[in-house]
Design an enzyme around this catalytic site. Structure first.
Site, PDB file in Angstrom:
ATOM      1  N   HIS A 202       0.857  -1.192   0.000  1.00 25.52           N
ATOM      2  CA  HIS A 202       0.000   0.000   0.000  1.00 25.52           C
ATOM      3  C   HIS A 202       0.882   1.227   0.000  1.00 25.52           C
ATOM      4  CE1 HIS A 202      -3.039   2.905   1.344  1.00 25.52           C
ATOM      5  NE2 HIS A 202      -3.924   2.036   0.922  1.00 25.52           N
TER       6      HIS A 202
ATOM      7  N   ASP B 224      -7.980  -5.072   0.286  1.00 23.09           N
ATOM      8  CA  ASP B 224      -8.489  -5.787  -0.889  1.00 23.09           C
ATOM      9  C   ASP B 224      -8.161  -7.268  -0.896  1.00 23.09           C
ATOM     10  OD1 ASP B 224      -9.668  -3.582  -2.061  1.00 23.09           O
ATOM     11  OD2 ASP B 224      -7.751  -2.891  -2.843  1.00 23.09           O
TER      12      ASP B 224
END
Ligand code: ACO
Length: 435
Positions: free
Chosen positions: A311, A369
């Site tokens: 991320h 996700d």
């Protein structure tokens, strides 16, 4: 804002400029470069805004190194356990959690705005049935400003409030309509005796021939997905909403711009990619092939990445991923899918990656996700709808951020500058003389 200190910029022999610094309530300080161009004739250069705070905000705080996410100061872990999505919407919009009576009034108001203008339903007929639902969402949400002109005065707080209610209330109806249109099934109208998320699931999955029986565990799981995606500070789509809004554009147009940005695979499309990756590994041999896949993900020349890992901001476990893992188990248990091969595969991948030097040294941890695709698939939501679900949830954050921007006395039209590297001035040669 009162300056905390200053930094001195030395930009040439005997050329110094003092720039004030400001401290936030938590997080890094900033230095104020607004006077820079006027004083030095130079811009700053920051593609991707890696070092730029574009605004002051009181809404969401992320500490990516520690894996912390706070909405209005409250940790996401506590909000996910103690609140429902509409409580979180109230919090994002108003800054405080609602008391019981405030929550009842808020829920009542949202519920009374769930229907869309009947003419809007006809707008869907203009789209091809096989359009991507996000293409339909961009168009239909943008079209809301053509239906609700009575709330478009952005300088009127009442108009802003009613637009916020309309957006939060109507997004589930529009997302479900986009799905039904794609499936070739009739639209299902909202039913006001159901809660926000149960109502959405019914609009998605009921058919006139058979009503939808609400399963509380599944409703709670989807509600949690909404909470986890409700806001995430100044990400690409939120910055898009703010930038569009900085010109005075109406909130429906701004949210449509946010939806367009979210549609990009580097932003909202990653859960679809993570699920696809799991399905591909399962098809190629499942858990036995995990080692081989991890090897490929570490090889820069393979073009393969471990989707759902890493991320831009979190350099630690994404706190939303932990909650999502918990929800995945609850949903699969409720559906009797304890042995879901994709969950087993995801956990095997996660275990190996978290012990592997490549991932550890690069601080690559599972993001939200990694598990959300498994949950949504189990809920019966097709992959093409994942980003629509994300946009429904993020609308709460977008509208809160838009409202904050409009109310900010320091707000100005967003107008970045550039480092021009094109041709210098030259004369036009008439076409007949060009060789
Ligand atoms: N698998 C394998 N290697 C990775 C991965 C991954 N998922 N992510 C990053 N790396 C490697 C990079 O190759 C790079 O290696 P290097 O230093 O040897 O060159 C290093 O880790 C740093 O990666 P960057 O791409 O520089 O990190 P950045 O912060 O710019 O990117 C991103 C973050 C885009 C999310 C990246 O981790 C990625 O592509 N992940 C997979 C896609 C994904 O899951 N996206 C969802 C994000 S969450 C959200 O949008 C809600």
């Amino acid at each position: 804002m009162e300056a905390k200190g200053k930094v001195t910029l030395n930009y040439g022999p005997d050329k110094n400029l003092d720039l004030p610094t400001y401290g936030g309530s938590i997080g890094p300080d900033v230095f104020d470069i607004r006077a820079l161009y006027g004083k030095t004739g130079m811009f700053t250069y920051d593609p991707g805004f890696m070092s730029t705070a574009s605004c002051q905000s009181r809404i969401t705080y992320i500490d990516g190194d520690k894996g912390v996410l706070l909405y209005r100061g409250y940790p996401i872990e506590q909000l996910a356990v103690h609140c429902d999505f509409l409580e979180v919407c109230y919090l994002l919009l108003n800054g405080e959690l609602p008391k019981k009576a405030e929550k009842e009034k808020f829920d009542w108001t949202v519920t009374r705005h769930t229907m869309v203008h009947e003419q809007l339903a006809r707008l869907f007929q203009g789209f091809r049935r096989d359009s991507h639902p996000m293409a339909v969402m961009v168009g239909v949400v943008g079209a809301l400003s053509a239906f609700y002109h009575d709330s478009l005065d952005i300088n009127n707080p009442e108009h802003r409030e009613i637009s916020a209610f309309r957006l939060i209330a109507k997004l589930p109806t529009i997302v479900a309509m986009a799905y039904k249109y794609n499936m070739g099934q009739p639209f299902i109208y909202p039913k006001n005796d159901l809660g926000y998320t149960a109502n959405f699931m019914r609009m998605m999955f009921a058919v006139p021939a058979e009503d939808y029986v609400v399963n509380d565990v599944l409703v709670r799981a989807l509600d949690r997905i909404f909470i986890l995606h409700a806001d995430h500070e100044q990400n690409a789509s939120t910055s898009t909403v703010r930038l569009a809004g900085s010109s005075g554009a109406n909130p429906f147009a701004c949210i449509a711009a946010g939806i367009a940005c979210l549609w990009g695979p580097a932003h909202g499309g990653a859960n679809e990619a993570a699920l696809q990756m799991l399905m591909d590994i399962e098809r190629d041999g499942g858990v036995a092939k995990v080692g081989e896949f991890i090897k490929k993900a570490k090889d820069k020349n393979s073009g393969v990445k471990l989707m759902g890992f890493g991320h831009r901001v979190y350099k630690n476990y994404d706190p939303r991923a932990k909650l999502m893992q918990e929800t995945t188990r609850e949903v699969l248990d409720a559906l009797g899918l304890h042995n879901d091969p994709l969950l087993k595969l995801a956990m095997a991948l996660e275990k190996i990656a978290l012990e592997d030097e490549y991932f550890v040294s690069r601080k690559l941890y599972p993001n939200v996700d990694f598990y959300s695709g498994i949950v949504q698939r189990a809920l019966g939501i097709p992959t093409s709808m994942f980003t629509c679900i994300f946009s429904l949830a993020r609308t709460a954050g977008w509208i809160a951020q838009w409202n904050e921007m409009i109310s900010d006395p320091e707000q100005k039209i967003g107008r970045p500058r550039q480092l021009y590297v094109g041709p210098t001035q030259r004369d036009v040669v008439p076409i007949a003389k060009r060789i």
